[in-house]
Write a protein that holds these residues in place. Structure first.
Motif, PDB file in Angstrom:
ATOM      1  N   PRO A  50       0.834  -1.208   0.000  1.00 34.45           N
ATOM      2  CA  PRO A  50       0.000   0.000   0.000  1.00 34.45           C
ATOM      3  C   PRO A  50       0.870   1.260   0.000  1.00 34.45           C
ATOM      4  CG  PRO A  50      -0.644  -1.526   1.746  1.00 34.45           C
ATOM      5  CD  PRO A  50       0.692  -1.973   1.239  1.00 34.45           C
ATOM      6  N   PHE A  51       0.344   2.341  -0.574  1.00 34.28           N
ATOM      7  CA  PHE A  51       1.082   3.596  -0.595  1.00 34.28           C
ATOM      8  C   PHE A  51       0.095   4.754  -0.672  1.00 34.28           C
ATOM      9  CE2 PHE A  51       0.566   2.410  -5.012  1.00 34.28           C
ATOM     10  CZ  PHE A  51       0.251   3.606  -5.637  1.00 34.28           C
ATOM     11  N   GLY A  52       0.635   5.956  -0.610  1.00 34.73           N
ATOM     12  CA  GLY A  52      -0.194   7.156  -0.691  1.00 34.73           C
ATOM     13  C   GLY A  52      -0.752   7.555   0.656  1.00 34.73           C
ATOM     14  N   GLU A  53      -1.430   8.700   0.658  1.00 35.88           N
ATOM     15  CA  GLU A  53      -2.024   9.193   1.894  1.00 35.88           C
ATOM     16  C   GLU A  53      -3.105   8.242   2.382  1.00 35.88           C
ATOM     17  OE1 GLU A  53      -3.855  13.363   3.714  1.00 35.88           O
ATOM     18  OE2 GLU A  53      -3.705  13.059   1.535  1.00 35.88           O
ATOM     19  N   TYR A  54      -3.016   7.796   3.621  1.00 31.89           N
ATOM     20  CA  TYR A  54      -3.961   6.850   4.230  1.00 31.89           C
ATOM     21  C   TYR A  54      -4.011   5.514   3.474  1.00 31.89           C
ATOM     22  CZ  TYR A  54      -5.466  11.280   6.243  1.00 31.89           C
ATOM     23  OH  TYR A  54      -5.492  12.516   6.862  1.00 31.89           O
ATOM     24  N   TYR A  55      -2.939   5.184   2.730  1.00 26.11           N
ATOM     25  CA  TYR A  55      -2.892   3.912   1.994  1.00 26.11           C
ATOM     26  C   TYR A  55      -4.112   3.752   1.088  1.00 26.11           C
ATOM     27  CZ  TYR A  55       0.803   2.769   5.310  1.00 26.11           C
ATOM     28  OH  TYR A  55       1.958   2.788   6.061  1.00 26.11           O
ATOM     29  N   GLY A  56      -4.386   4.751   0.273  1.00 25.70           N
ATOM     30  CA  GLY A  56      -5.543   4.720  -0.611  1.00 25.70           C
ATOM     31  C   GLY A  56      -5.347   3.934  -1.890  1.00 25.70           C
ATOM     32  N   ALA A  57      -4.130   3.429  -2.118  1.00 23.19           N
ATOM     33  CA  ALA A  57      -3.843   2.622  -3.307  1.00 23.19           C
ATOM     34  C   ALA A  57      -2.764   1.612  -2.945  1.00 23.19           C
ATOM     35  CB  ALA A  57      -3.391   3.500  -4.468  1.00 23.19           C
ATOM     36  N   SER A  58      -2.535   0.657  -3.825  1.00 28.14           N
ATOM     37  CA  SER A  58      -1.474  -0.309  -3.595  1.00 28.14           C
ATOM     38  C   SER A  58      -1.018  -0.908  -4.916  1.00 28.14           C
ATOM     39  CB  SER A  58      -1.929  -1.411  -2.629  1.00 28.14           C
ATOM     40  OG  SER A  58      -2.975  -2.182  -3.208  1.00 28.14           O
ATOM     41  N   VAL A  59       0.155  -1.516  -4.875  1.00 27.52           N
ATOM     42  CA  VAL A  59       0.707  -2.250  -6.011  1.00 27.52           C
ATOM     43  C   VAL A  59       0.894  -3.698  -5.583  1.00 27.52           C
ATOM     44  CG1 VAL A  59       2.674  -2.538  -7.553  1.00 27.52           C
ATOM     45  CG2 VAL A  59       1.837  -0.246  -7.023  1.00 27.52           C
ATOM     46  N   ARG A  60       0.411  -4.605  -6.410  1.00 29.22           N
ATOM     47  CA  ARG A  60       0.478  -6.042  -6.117  1.00 29.22           C
ATOM     48  C   ARG A  60       1.303  -6.727  -7.207  1.00 29.22           C
ATOM     49  NH1 ARG A  60      -5.224  -8.723  -6.140  1.00 29.22           N
ATOM     50  NH2 ARG A  60      -5.455  -7.524  -4.208  1.00 29.22           N
ATOM     51  N   ALA A  61       2.309  -7.492  -6.809  1.00 28.65           N
ATOM     52  CA  ALA A  61       3.140  -8.256  -7.741  1.00 28.65           C
ATOM     53  C   ALA A  61       3.051  -9.731  -7.382  1.00 28.65           C
ATOM     54  CB  ALA A  61       4.584  -7.780  -7.689  1.00 28.65           C
ATOM     55  N   GLY A  62       2.892 -10.580  -8.396  1.00 27.37           N
ATOM     56  CA  GLY A  62       2.704 -11.985  -8.082  1.00 27.37           C
ATOM     57  C   GLY A  62       3.094 -12.931  -9.199  1.00 27.37           C
ATOM     58  N   LEU A  63       3.081 -14.202  -8.854  1.00 27.84           N
ATOM     59  CA  LEU A  63       3.327 -15.310  -9.774  1.00 27.84           C
ATOM     60  C   LEU A  63       2.029 -16.082  -9.935  1.00 27.84           C
ATOM     61  CD1 LEU A  63       5.315 -17.241 -11.315  1.00 27.84           C
ATOM     62  CD2 LEU A  63       5.600 -18.431  -9.128  1.00 27.84           C
ATOM     63  N   PHE A  64       1.602 -16.341 -11.198  1.00 24.53           N
ATOM     64  CA  PHE A  64       0.338 -17.040 -11.413  1.00 24.53           C
ATOM     65  C   PHE A  64       0.534 -18.260 -12.293  1.00 24.53           C
ATOM     66  CE2 PHE A  64       0.505 -14.167 -15.068  1.00 24.53           C
ATOM     67  CZ  PHE A  64       0.077 -14.970 -16.112  1.00 24.53           C
ATOM     68  N   TYR A  65      -0.401 -19.190 -12.159  1.00 25.60           N
ATOM     69  CA  TYR A  65      -0.376 -20.427 -12.946  1.00 25.60           C
ATOM     70  C   TYR A  65      -1.807 -20.776 -13.330  1.00 25.60           C
ATOM     71  CZ  TYR A  65       0.118 -25.411 -14.061  1.00 25.60           C
ATOM     72  OH  TYR A  65       0.069 -26.640 -14.672  1.00 25.60           O
ATOM     73  N   ASP A  66      -2.042 -20.939 -14.638  1.00 29.50           N
ATOM     74  CA  ASP A  66      -3.334 -21.410 -15.129  1.00 29.50           C
ATOM     75  C   ASP A  66      -3.267 -22.923 -15.285  1.00 29.50           C
ATOM     76  OD1 ASP A  66      -4.295 -18.833 -15.282  1.00 29.50           O
ATOM     77  OD2 ASP A  66      -3.813 -18.600 -17.400  1.00 29.50           O
TER      78      ASP A  66
END
Length: 218
Positions: A50-66
């Motif tokens: 999370p980032f920004g004032e009051y954590y109003g947004a976030s960045v998510r990074a991940g590994l996925f498998y179908d």
């Protein structure tokens, strides 16, 4: 001088750890791919910052498998010596596999990333995918294959958007559900799999997802 620099770095690191948040989580769901029409499950593991004032947004990074998906279609095989063999119009089973990494930008429609509420998702990523073909019960040794019955593999870019809703389970944990739509197989490098007879990589997908995340610094 070196001691001063190391002292500044250590203090800065401690300050960041004390005031930053980081989620670790996992999610899984169900994909519907269009043209060809296929269904299959997916799973992903991620970190979210999370980032920004009051954590109003976030960045998510991940590994996925179908999980592997399959579809059966008809294709034409042509004889090597057309004088003594007919054309073969045979069923071909295509197995699709896909694995990759993605980055998602999340915007919360309320105070911060730790509350119950609605949010939006913009996502992109890169994946490695393959199509494995099999002609069931048909001897292809005297035929050559057309209509892209051959196996295929490629690297792809993914673009998509989604909506989600998360439920606070306490100060550190959240359960969430999301629906995504996107374009999963923009080519970076491949050998062509497109054909009107045997399908290539699906151009559009819709996914339903459920997941769990927990803050590790809160």
């Amino acid at each position: 001088m070196k001691l001063t620099i190391w002292t500044i770095l250590i203090i800065s690191s401690l300050h960041f750890s004390a005031y930053s948040q980081l989620f670790l989580g996992a999610k899984s769901g169900y994909n519907r791919y269009f043209d060809p029409g296929m269904n299959g499950g997916n799973i992903a593991f991620f970190t979210e910052l999370p980032f920004g004032e009051y954590y109003g947004a976030s960045v998510r990074a991940g590994l996925f498998y179908d999980f592997p998906m399959k579809i059966e279609e008809m294709a034409t095989l042509y004889p090597l010596n057309s004088g003594y063999l007919p054309d073969g119009y045979v069923p071909v089973t295509s197995w699709y596999k896909n694995i990759g990494i993605n980055i998602e930008y999340i915007h919360y429609f309320y105070n911060d990333a730790f509350e119950t509420g609605l949010y939006s998702v913009i996502k992109n990523g890169i994946s490695y995918s393959s199509i494995t073909r099999k002609t069931n019960g048909f001897d292809v040794s005297d035929y050559y294959q057309t209509d892209h019955v051959e196996n295929n593999k490629k690297f792809s870019l993914y673009f998509g958007v989604g909506l989600g809703f998360q439920f606070s389970l306490g100060p550190n944990s959240l359960l969430f559900t999301e629906i995504h739509g996107g374009f999963p197989f923009f080519s970076i490098r491949r050998n062509d799999a497109s054909s009107s007879m045997v399908s290539g990589y699906p151009p559009v997908t819709v996914s339903g997802i459920v997941g769990f995340k927990r803050s590790v610094f809160n």
